[in-house]
Scaffold this active site. Structure first.
Site, PDB file in Angstrom:
ATOM      1  N   LYS A  44     -15.507 -10.914 -13.466  1.00 48.30           N
ATOM      2  CA  LYS A  44     -16.189  -9.618 -13.619  1.00 48.30           C
ATOM      3  C   LYS A  44     -15.244  -8.614 -14.292  1.00 48.30           C
ATOM      4  O   LYS A  44     -14.025  -8.822 -14.326  1.00 48.30           O
ATOM      5  CB  LYS A  44     -16.628  -9.104 -12.250  1.00 48.30           C
ATOM      6  CG  LYS A  44     -15.477  -8.855 -11.288  1.00 48.30           C
ATOM      7  CD  LYS A  44     -15.956  -8.686  -9.855  1.00 48.30           C
ATOM      8  CE  LYS A  44     -14.783  -8.450  -8.920  1.00 48.30           C
ATOM      9  NZ  LYS A  44     -15.166  -8.553  -7.511  1.00 48.30           N
ATOM     10  N   TYR A 257       3.707  18.162 -19.545  1.00 50.97           N
ATOM     11  CA  TYR A 257       2.843  19.166 -18.917  1.00 50.97           C
ATOM     12  C   TYR A 257       3.377  19.591 -17.556  1.00 50.97           C
ATOM     13  O   TYR A 257       3.825  18.754 -16.769  1.00 50.97           O
ATOM     14  CB  TYR A 257       1.431  18.608 -18.731  1.00 50.97           C
ATOM     15  CG  TYR A 257       0.698  18.373 -20.027  1.00 50.97           C
ATOM     16  CD1 TYR A 257       0.379  19.444 -20.868  1.00 50.97           C
ATOM     17  CD2 TYR A 257       0.331  17.096 -20.407  1.00 50.97           C
ATOM     18  CE1 TYR A 257      -0.293  19.235 -22.054  1.00 50.97           C
ATOM     19  CE2 TYR A 257      -0.347  16.873 -21.592  1.00 50.97           C
ATOM     20  CZ  TYR A 257      -0.657  17.947 -22.419  1.00 50.97           C
ATOM     21  OH  TYR A 257      -1.316  17.728 -23.593  1.00 50.97           O
TER      22      TYR A 257
HETATM   23  C1  LIG Z   1     -14.379  -9.500  -6.861  1.00 49.38           C
HETATM   24  C2  LIG Z   1     -14.921 -10.521  -5.955  1.00 49.38           C
HETATM   25  C3  LIG Z   1     -14.188 -11.683  -5.660  1.00 49.38           C
HETATM   26  C4  LIG Z   1     -12.770 -11.918  -6.153  1.00 49.38           C
HETATM   27  O1  LIG Z   1     -11.827 -11.228  -5.403  1.00 49.38           O
HETATM   28  P1  LIG Z   1     -10.257 -11.390  -5.719  1.00 49.38           P
HETATM   29  O2  LIG Z   1      -9.589 -10.517  -4.731  1.00 49.38           O
HETATM   30  O3  LIG Z   1     -10.076 -10.890  -7.121  1.00 49.38           O
HETATM   31  O4  LIG Z   1      -9.937 -12.822  -5.590  1.00 49.38           O
HETATM   32  C5  LIG Z   1     -14.795 -12.658  -4.890  1.00 49.38           C
HETATM   33  N1  LIG Z   1     -16.052 -12.491  -4.437  1.00 49.38           N
HETATM   34  C6  LIG Z   1     -16.783 -11.388  -4.692  1.00 49.38           C
HETATM   35  C7  LIG Z   1     -18.167 -11.278  -4.142  1.00 49.38           C
HETATM   36  C8  LIG Z   1     -16.246 -10.358  -5.455  1.00 49.38           C
HETATM   37  O5  LIG Z   1     -16.958  -9.262  -5.691  1.00 49.38           O
END
Ligand SMILES: *Cc1c(COP(=O)(O)O)cnc(C)c1O
Length: 362
Positions: A44, A257
């Protein structure tokens, strides 16, 4: 190392070297540690900005499933040529129902209305909320959900899953509680082939069962998800840039800044063309250290949108000297996360499209 040759028709100020072979090794290591039959690659948010299509294509043979947050992310993988099953975590709606079918994406059914929303022949998995409090059916509704699944033979169910809320933290009793809840639910769905719950943290930090598939995102990229670090995970991304300007400044010269930093002595100040617009959290102002010519140097003053300044003291380096911001011999995403008060996932997903991605096979 063989990096791709790029035609120079644009001029990015920094680039991320992404080691595809390292990602593949991390995936295999996690799969082996979990001891599960199958492994699920979470890609993702453009594979946490490592590039979902490139990363997925490289590991396609080693991963059984791929996971994305949204239908758009799933379509992007299909357009990129990925053939393996893809599960979409977020909820399906009337607007996206046809896309699941057209692009052969597996939906997550996490509410009873979803059984009506999806089109005939759509594949899905059931999501149970065993303690995450985000979405999913409640454990006490499992028998009713089973009934709905049986009644909806027009759809096809390939798995059931849940998600840990506290697996980042190695000492959480709640992990075991969620594990028990999900185990009990699986008893009602014995004929469904896939059962999965563990993310990277659950595999790295816990000695528990992982059902028959493990899901990993951040682990595949070389990081554990909590504060605990493991050297069997190898970070796959190195973010590099160069010094664009170097000037001698006097003692007490204010920098950036709000003038939050003033030179403690006369010395050389380097300007480096990356800032929060590229993904350096502004909260790292005056905390970050970057790797230049074999040493760590302090970033000074507030991080600006497009640049940071680094104080080199007495060391004088030429413009164009390479700077490693993240990974490689410099600080890694755990260091950044610790100093910025966030997690590794946020550090990685903060890296913006300004940063050119270059892939290597190693
Ligand atoms: C993002 C996510 C993962 C992966 O988690 P990591 O900590 O990156 O291994 C697994 N399952 C679901 C449902 C997620 O949303």
């Amino acid at each position: 190392m063989l990096w791709e040759q790029k035609v120079k028709n644009h001029f990015p100020d920094s680039h991320a070297e992404i080691h595809l072979g390292t990602i593949l090794n991390n995936l295999r290591t996690i799969h082996k540690r979990a001891g599960t039959e199958k492994v699920f690659a979470v890609v993702k948010c453009d594979a946490y900005r490592h590039g979902a299509v490139r990363v997925s294509r490289h590991i396609e043979d080693a991963a059984d499933w791929f996971g994305v947050a949204s239908v758009d992310e799933g379509i992007q993988l299909r357009m990129g040529g990925l053939k393996k099953p893809i599960l979409v975590f977020n909820v399906p709606g009337y607007d996206t129902a046809a896309a699941y079918h057209t692009h052969n994406l597996t939906a997550t059914v996490s509410h009873k209305t979803h059984f009506d929303t999806l089109m005939d022949g759509t594949r899905y998995q059931l999501n149970f909320d065993t303690g995450m409090g985000r979405f999913g059916f409640m454990p006490e509704d499992a028998a009713d959900v089973r009934q709905l699944a049986v009644m909806n033979q027009r759809l096809s169910c390939s798995g059931i899953y849940s998600h840990y809320a506290t697996a980042d933290d190695p000492g959480s009793d709640f992990v075991r509680k969620q594990y028990e809840r999900f185990s009990n639910i699986t008893e009602l769905f014995k004929e469904i082939p896939l059962r999965h719950m563990s993310n990277t943290g659950a595999v790295a930090n816990y000695d528990i069962g992982h059902f028959n598939m493990v899901r990993t995102g951040v682990g595949m990229l070389g990081y554990n998800s909590g504060e605990k670090r493991y050297d069997w995970l190898k970070p796959a991304l190195t973010w590099k840039t160069r010094i664009v300007q170097i000037r001698k400044i006097k003692k007490e010269t204010p920098v950036s800044y709000s003038s939050t930093w003033k030179a403690p002595q006369e010395g050389y100040l380097a300007t480096i063309p990356v800032g929060y617009g590229d993904g350096i959290p502004r909260s790292l102002s005056n905390k970050l250290k970057v790797w230049i010519d074999g040493e760590l140097y302090p970033q000074v003053g507030n991080v600006t949108m497009d640049n940071i300044m680094v104080f080199l003291g007495e060391k004088q380096l030429p413009a164009e000297t390479e700077v490693t911001l993240l990974g490689g011999e410099g600080w890694n995403a755990h260091d950044w996360a610790e100093k910025a008060g966030t997690n590794v996932h946020e550090i990685l997903t903060n890296i913006t499209g300004r940063v050119e991605k270059i892939y290597g096979e190693s």
